[in-house]
Scaffold this motif. Structure first.
Motif, mmCIF file in Angstrom:
data_model
loop_
_atom_site.group_PDB
_atom_site.id
_atom_site.type_symbol
_atom_site.label_atom_id
_atom_site.label_comp_id
_atom_site.label_asym_id
_atom_site.label_seq_id
_atom_site.Cartn_x
_atom_site.Cartn_y
_atom_site.Cartn_z
ATOM 1 N N UNK A 17 0.523 -1.237 -0.031
ATOM 2 C CA UNK A 17 -0.136 0.104 -0.179
ATOM 3 C C UNK A 17 1.296 0.949 -0.010
ATOM 4 N N UNK A 18 1.884 1.252 0.719
ATOM 5 C CA UNK A 18 3.110 2.982 0.974
ATOM 6 C C UNK A 18 3.304 3.060 0.010
ATOM 7 N N UNK A 19 3.772 1.431 -0.739
ATOM 8 C CA UNK A 19 4.500 1.596 -2.824
ATOM 9 C C UNK A 19 3.334 2.850 -3.345
ATOM 10 N N UNK A 20 2.056 2.938 -3.301
ATOM 11 C CA UNK A 20 1.261 3.026 -4.019
ATOM 12 C C UNK A 20 1.420 4.871 -3.830
ATOM 13 N N UNK A 21 1.583 5.159 -2.326
ATOM 14 C CA UNK A 21 1.782 6.540 -1.816
ATOM 15 C C UNK A 21 2.756 7.166 -1.899
ATOM 16 N N UNK A 22 3.662 6.166 -0.956
ATOM 17 C CA UNK A 22 5.030 7.009 -0.597
ATOM 18 C C UNK A 22 6.224 7.165 -1.619
ATOM 19 N N UNK A 23 6.854 8.085 -1.881
ATOM 20 C CA UNK A 23 7.466 8.509 -3.001
ATOM 21 C C UNK A 23 9.159 7.315 -2.125
ATOM 22 N N UNK A 24 9.989 7.138 -3.072
ATOM 23 C CA UNK A 24 11.211 6.746 -3.283
ATOM 24 C C UNK A 24 11.819 6.625 -1.130
ATOM 25 N N UNK A 25 12.183 7.720 -1.578
ATOM 26 C CA UNK A 25 13.085 8.616 -0.373
ATOM 27 C C UNK A 25 12.145 8.180 0.998
ATOM 28 N N UNK A 26 10.437 8.614 1.295
ATOM 29 C CA UNK A 26 10.075 8.170 2.231
ATOM 30 C C UNK A 26 10.219 6.839 2.614
ATOM 31 N N UNK A 27 9.548 5.745 1.468
ATOM 32 C CA UNK A 27 10.230 4.474 1.329
ATOM 33 C C UNK A 27 11.057 3.815 2.147
ATOM 34 N N UNK A 28 12.354 4.364 1.726
ATOM 35 C CA UNK A 28 13.717 3.873 1.944
ATOM 36 C C UNK A 28 13.151 4.456 3.663
ATOM 37 N N UNK A 29 12.864 5.355 3.842
ATOM 38 C CA UNK A 29 12.744 5.671 5.911
ATOM 39 C C UNK A 29 12.299 5.542 6.333
ATOM 40 N N UNK A 30 11.129 4.790 6.080
ATOM 41 C CA UNK A 30 10.015 4.026 7.071
ATOM 42 C C UNK A 30 10.544 2.562 6.918
ATOM 43 N N UNK A 31 10.254 2.275 5.640
ATOM 44 C CA UNK A 31 11.120 0.442 5.743
ATOM 45 C C UNK A 31 12.316 -0.212 5.916
ATOM 46 N N UNK A 32 13.278 1.308 5.230
ATOM 47 C CA UNK A 32 14.545 0.535 5.762
ATOM 48 C C UNK A 32 15.184 -0.543 4.726
ATOM 49 N N UNK A 33 14.828 -0.326 3.301
ATOM 50 C CA UNK A 33 15.219 -1.144 2.020
ATOM 51 C C UNK A 33 15.630 -0.038 1.418
ATOM 52 N N UNK A 34 16.642 -0.467 0.882
ATOM 53 C CA UNK A 34 17.733 -0.217 -0.534
ATOM 54 C C UNK A 34 17.066 0.397 -1.307
ATOM 55 N N UNK A 35 17.737 1.498 -2.310
ATOM 56 C CA UNK A 35 16.628 2.164 -3.568
ATOM 57 C C UNK A 35 16.698 1.571 -4.361
ATOM 58 N N UNK A 36 17.832 0.530 -4.493
ATOM 59 C CA UNK A 36 17.452 -0.403 -6.001
ATOM 60 C C UNK A 36 16.034 -1.733 -5.707
ATOM 61 N N UNK A 37 15.642 -1.568 -4.495
ATOM 62 C CA UNK A 37 15.205 -2.624 -3.936
ATOM 63 C C UNK A 37 13.349 -1.999 -3.891
ATOM 64 N N UNK A 38 13.444 -0.116 -3.951
ATOM 65 C CA UNK A 38 12.573 0.312 -3.825
ATOM 66 C C UNK A 38 11.449 1.271 -5.255
ATOM 67 N N UNK A 39 13.073 1.024 -6.521
ATOM 68 C CA UNK A 39 12.566 1.367 -8.051
ATOM 69 C C UNK A 39 12.091 0.035 -8.556
#
Length: 58
Positions: A17-39
């Motif tokens: 759900x967060x993937x649909x609404x948050x930016x990459x930077x927000x996803x990384x801060x909230x979930x602690x995942x790497x940039x490439x995974x979020x991309x």
């Protein structure tokens, strides 16, 4: 070599759900995942993400 397994959130409905609404930077801060995974996860279309949410929750 780091053999520690990273957490996989792709089967977590809250993460999806967060993937649909948050930016990459927000996803990384909230979930602690790497940039490439979020991309790579953000390359999925919105309908693909919604289908995955339904599949995970059922």
């Amino acid at each position: 070599m780091n053999t520690e397994k990273r957490p996989t959130y792709i089967n977590n409905p809250d993460y999806l759900r967060d993937l649909l609404i948050l930016t990459t930077k927000q996803m990384r801060a909230k979930w602690g995942v790497g940039r490439n995974a979020v991309y790579s996860h953000q390359r999925m279309s919105g309908s693909e993400i919604r289908q995955r949410i339904k599949a995970v929750e059922s």
